[in-house]
Design a protein around this motif. Structure first.
Motif, PDB file in Angstrom:
ATOM      1  N   MET A   1       0.736  -1.149   0.024  1.00 38.42           N
ATOM      2  CA  MET A   1      -0.467   0.318  -0.120  1.00 38.42           C
ATOM      3  C   MET A   1       1.560   1.268   0.065  1.00 38.42           C
ATOM      4  N   ARG A   2       0.606   2.151  -0.793  1.00 40.97           N
ATOM      5  CA  ARG A   2       1.266   3.291  -0.958  1.00 40.97           C
ATOM      6  C   ARG A   2       0.735   4.330  -0.015  1.00 40.97           C
ATOM      7  N   LYS A   3       1.542   5.367   0.671  1.00 46.74           N
ATOM      8  CA  LYS A   3       0.988   6.172   1.405  1.00 46.74           C
ATOM      9  C   LYS A   3       0.898   7.456   1.168  1.00 46.74           C
ATOM     10  N   GLN A   4      -0.442   7.849   1.140  1.00 42.21           N
ATOM     11  CA  GLN A   4      -1.121   8.675   0.833  1.00 42.21           C
ATOM     12  C   GLN A   4      -0.289  10.646   0.820  1.00 42.21           C
ATOM     13  N   VAL A   5       0.325  11.177   0.068  1.00 38.80           N
ATOM     14  CA  VAL A   5       0.606  12.591   0.163  1.00 38.80           C
ATOM     15  C   VAL A   5      -0.342  14.089   0.011  1.00 38.80           C
ATOM     16  N   ILE A   6      -0.558  14.038   1.019  1.00 38.11           N
ATOM     17  CA  ILE A   6      -1.833  15.401   0.704  1.00 38.11           C
ATOM     18  C   ILE A   6      -0.825  16.460   1.334  1.00 38.11           C
ATOM     19  N   ALA A   7      -0.898  17.546  -0.302  1.00 42.11           N
ATOM     20  CA  ALA A   7       0.395  18.417  -0.157  1.00 42.11           C
ATOM     21  C   ALA A   7      -0.495  19.952  -0.405  1.00 42.11           C
ATOM     22  N   GLY A   8      -0.042  21.177   0.377  1.00 51.98           N
ATOM     23  CA  GLY A   8      -0.460  22.027  -0.028  1.00 51.98           C
ATOM     24  C   GLY A   8       0.582  23.016  -0.369  1.00 51.98           C
ATOM     25  N   ASN A   9       0.040  23.615  -1.742  1.00 51.82           N
ATOM     26  CA  ASN A   9       1.530  24.811  -1.750  1.00 51.82           C
ATOM     27  C   ASN A   9       0.894  25.910  -2.666  1.00 51.82           C
ATOM     28  N   TRP A  10       0.824  26.653  -1.180  1.00 45.51           N
ATOM     29  CA  TRP A  10      -0.010  28.075  -0.748  1.00 45.51           C
ATOM     30  C   TRP A  10       0.474  29.412  -2.174  1.00 45.51           C
ATOM     31  N   LYS A  11       1.631  28.510  -2.868  1.00 48.35           N
ATOM     32  CA  LYS A  11       2.163  29.835  -4.154  1.00 48.35           C
ATOM     33  C   LYS A  11       2.403  30.720  -3.375  1.00 48.35           C
ATOM     34  N   MET A  12       2.552  32.208  -3.963  1.00 48.89           N
ATOM     35  CA  MET A  12       2.259  33.259  -3.709  1.00 48.89           C
ATOM     36  C   MET A  12       1.752  33.732  -2.570  1.00 48.89           C
ATOM     37  N   ASN A  13       0.872  33.218  -1.308  1.00 48.51           N
ATOM     38  CA  ASN A  13       0.323  34.348  -1.224  1.00 48.51           C
ATOM     39  C   ASN A  13       0.533  33.552   0.287  1.00 48.51           C
ATOM     40  N   LYS A  14      -0.416  34.597   1.410  1.00 51.08           N
ATOM     41  CA  LYS A  14      -0.414  34.476   2.701  1.00 51.08           C
ATOM     42  C   LYS A  14       1.132  35.844   3.104  1.00 51.08           C
ATOM     43  N   THR A  15       0.799  36.592   4.451  1.00 49.70           N
ATOM     44  CA  THR A  15       1.695  37.318   5.241  1.00 49.70           C
ATOM     45  C   THR A  15       2.308  36.388   6.442  1.00 49.70           C
ATOM     46  N   HIS A  16       3.665  36.810   6.870  1.00 52.06           N
ATOM     47  CA  HIS A  16       4.071  35.846   7.822  1.00 52.06           C
ATOM     48  C   HIS A  16       3.332  35.692   8.703  1.00 52.06           C
ATOM     49  N   THR A  17       1.918  36.510   9.465  1.00 51.77           N
ATOM     50  CA  THR A  17       1.358  36.691  10.325  1.00 51.77           C
ATOM     51  C   THR A  17       0.190  35.283  10.249  1.00 51.77           C
ATOM     52  N   GLU A  18      -0.443  35.944   8.739  1.00 56.09           N
ATOM     53  CA  GLU A  18      -0.789  35.164   9.081  1.00 56.09           C
ATOM     54  C   GLU A  18      -0.440  32.977   8.084  1.00 56.09           C
ATOM     55  N   ALA A  19       0.399  33.070   8.201  1.00 50.41           N
ATOM     56  CA  ALA A  19       1.252  31.123   8.101  1.00 50.41           C
ATOM     57  C   ALA A  19       0.737  31.066   9.640  1.00 50.41           C
ATOM     58  N   GLU A  20       1.525  32.361  10.293  1.00 50.68           N
ATOM     59  CA  GLU A  20       1.250  31.710  12.022  1.00 50.68           C
ATOM     60  C   GLU A  20       0.292  30.966  12.207  1.00 50.68           C
ATOM     61  N   GLU A  21      -0.588  31.985  11.679  1.00 51.07           N
ATOM     62  CA  GLU A  21      -2.146  31.612  12.975  1.00 51.07           C
ATOM     63  C   GLU A  21      -2.174  29.887  11.775  1.00 51.07           C
ATOM     64  N   PHE A  22      -1.783  30.264  10.835  1.00 50.23           N
ATOM     65  CA  PHE A  22      -2.070  28.173  10.309  1.00 50.23           C
ATOM     66  C   PHE A  22      -1.425  27.835  11.161  1.00 50.23           C
ATOM     67  N   ILE A  23      -0.180  27.812  11.203  1.00 48.12           N
ATOM     68  CA  ILE A  23       0.292  26.418  11.785  1.00 48.12           C
ATOM     69  C   ILE A  23      -0.284  26.528  13.320  1.00 48.12           C
ATOM     70  N   GLN A  24      -0.193  27.597  13.818  1.00 47.46           N
ATOM     71  CA  GLN A  24      -1.047  27.591  15.000  1.00 47.46           C
ATOM     72  C   GLN A  24      -2.468  26.418  15.527  1.00 47.46           C
ATOM     73  N   ALA A  25      -3.210  26.792  14.015  1.00 52.06           N
ATOM     74  CA  ALA A  25      -4.019  26.305  14.129  1.00 52.06           C
ATOM     75  C   ALA A  25      -4.328  24.385  13.801  1.00 52.06           C
ATOM     76  N   ALA A  26      -3.571  24.896  12.953  1.00 48.24           N
ATOM     77  CA  ALA A  26      -3.682  23.035  12.602  1.00 48.24           C
ATOM     78  C   ALA A  26      -2.062  22.277  12.586  1.00 48.24           C
ATOM     79  N   LYS A  27      -0.324  22.836  13.709  1.00 53.14           N
ATOM     80  CA  LYS A  27      -0.326  21.465  13.538  1.00 53.14           C
ATOM     81  C   LYS A  27      -0.103  20.507  14.295  1.00 53.14           C
ATOM     82  N   ASN A  28      -1.110  20.557  15.713  1.00 49.82           N
ATOM     83  CA  ASN A  28      -1.481  20.025  16.770  1.00 49.82           C
ATOM     84  C   ASN A  28      -2.708  18.682  16.021  1.00 49.82           C
ATOM     85  N   GLU A  29      -3.396  19.236  14.850  1.00 51.50           N
ATOM     86  CA  GLU A  29      -4.392  18.457  13.969  1.00 51.50           C
ATOM     87  C   GLU A  29      -4.424  17.293  12.980  1.00 51.50           C
ATOM     88  N   VAL A  30      -3.139  17.987  12.579  1.00 49.47           N
ATOM     89  CA  VAL A  30      -2.699  16.526  11.608  1.00 49.47           C
ATOM     90  C   VAL A  30      -2.223  14.836  12.464  1.00 49.47           C
TER      91      VAL A  30
END
Ligand code: 13P
Length: 253
Positions: A1-30
């Motif tokens: 069985m191959r392991k699925q890979v879900i990858a986000g490509n943010w492209k040229m989006n977000k500010t540093h603050t928004e990136a930080e907010e995303f990480i805080q919201a997502a990092k422990n939920e993955v």
């Protein structure tokens, strides 16, 4: 069985603050699981902070491009050595926007893939046809040529560890997703190309993502296809909730 890979490509989006907010919201939920790998490919200025903040979690960080040289007079470029030292694990290479807007060639993409392996970064190599090519029935030939050129000169093991993202250009950012059958048909062809060009084990092992207007509403159907092993997602990866929904779908495949 191959392991699925879900990858986000943010492209040229977000500010540093928004990136930080995303990480805080997502990092422990993955989820930390053998079923899915979760990656966010972010702009260069955010990478160091994102790597630091996700240490010890299952969320991996990737870059969206790099140069193939290790250092030198390449103003404005970022090298694989720099990414590796930061703790980045993945790098998107040959995205259609880089091929189209920045005129990246198959030869450069191949050099970058070699450079990624040399520095222990996992390459996510993008391939895909334009609408014109699809309408002229050139999809399979075009994608085959891109895959072969990208994998040229790699060891069998490196080829097996390459992630290939099939992204039909006409489905990127347009809301127009390839049907799951259309997407799978090309991914099946890519797997066959890897089998012929490398060997049967590599074809079995290589992970092939689909990308192009993937969102929580269509991801299950896409991931349920036999030769689709994950998704490379632009717009729907920008919000933590949406990204986590996609990861959840990957877990169930
Ligand atoms: O280009 C893409 C991911 O690399 C796809 O972008 P969208 O998901 O926004 O269509």
């Amino acid at each position: 069985m191959r392991k699925q890979v879900i990858a986000g490509n943010w492209k040229m989006n977000k500010t540093h603050t928004e990136a930080e907010e995303f990480i805080q919201a997502a990092k422990n939920e993955v989820p930390s699981t053998n079923e899915v790998e979760s990656v966010v490919c972010a702009p260069f200025p955010f990478l160091q902070k994102m790597v630091e903040e996700t240490k010890g979690t299952a969320l991996e960080i990737g870059a969206q491009n790099m140069h193939f040289e290790e250092s030198g007079a390449f103003t404005g470029e970022v090298s694989p050595v720099m990414l590796k030292e930061l703790g980045v694990s993945y790098v998107v290479l040959g995205h259609s926007e880089r091929r189209e807007v920045f005129k990246e060639t198959d030869e450069e993409v191949n050099k970058k893939v070699h450079a990624a392996f040399k520095h222990e970064l996992t390459p996510i190599v993008c391939v895909g046809e334009t609408l014109e090519q699809r309408e002229a029935d050139q999809t399979m030939d075009h994608v085959e040529a891109q895959v072969k050129k990208a994998l040229e000169g790699l060891s069998d093991e490196q080829a097996s560890n390459t992630i290939i993202a099939y992204e039909p250009i006409w489905a990127i950012g347009t809301g127009r997703t390839a049907t799951s059958e259309q997407a799978n048909e090309v991914c099946t062809h890519i797997r066959k190309v890897v089998g012929d060009f490398v060997n049967a084990d590599a074809a079995e092992a290589v992970r092939i993502q689909y990308g192009g207007s993937v969102k929580p509403a269509n991801v299950d159907e896409l991931l349920s296809q036999s030769d689709i092993d994950g998704a490379l997602v632009g717009g729907a990866s920008l919000e933590a909730d949406s990204f986590l929904n996609l990861v959840e779908a990957g877990k169930h495949e």
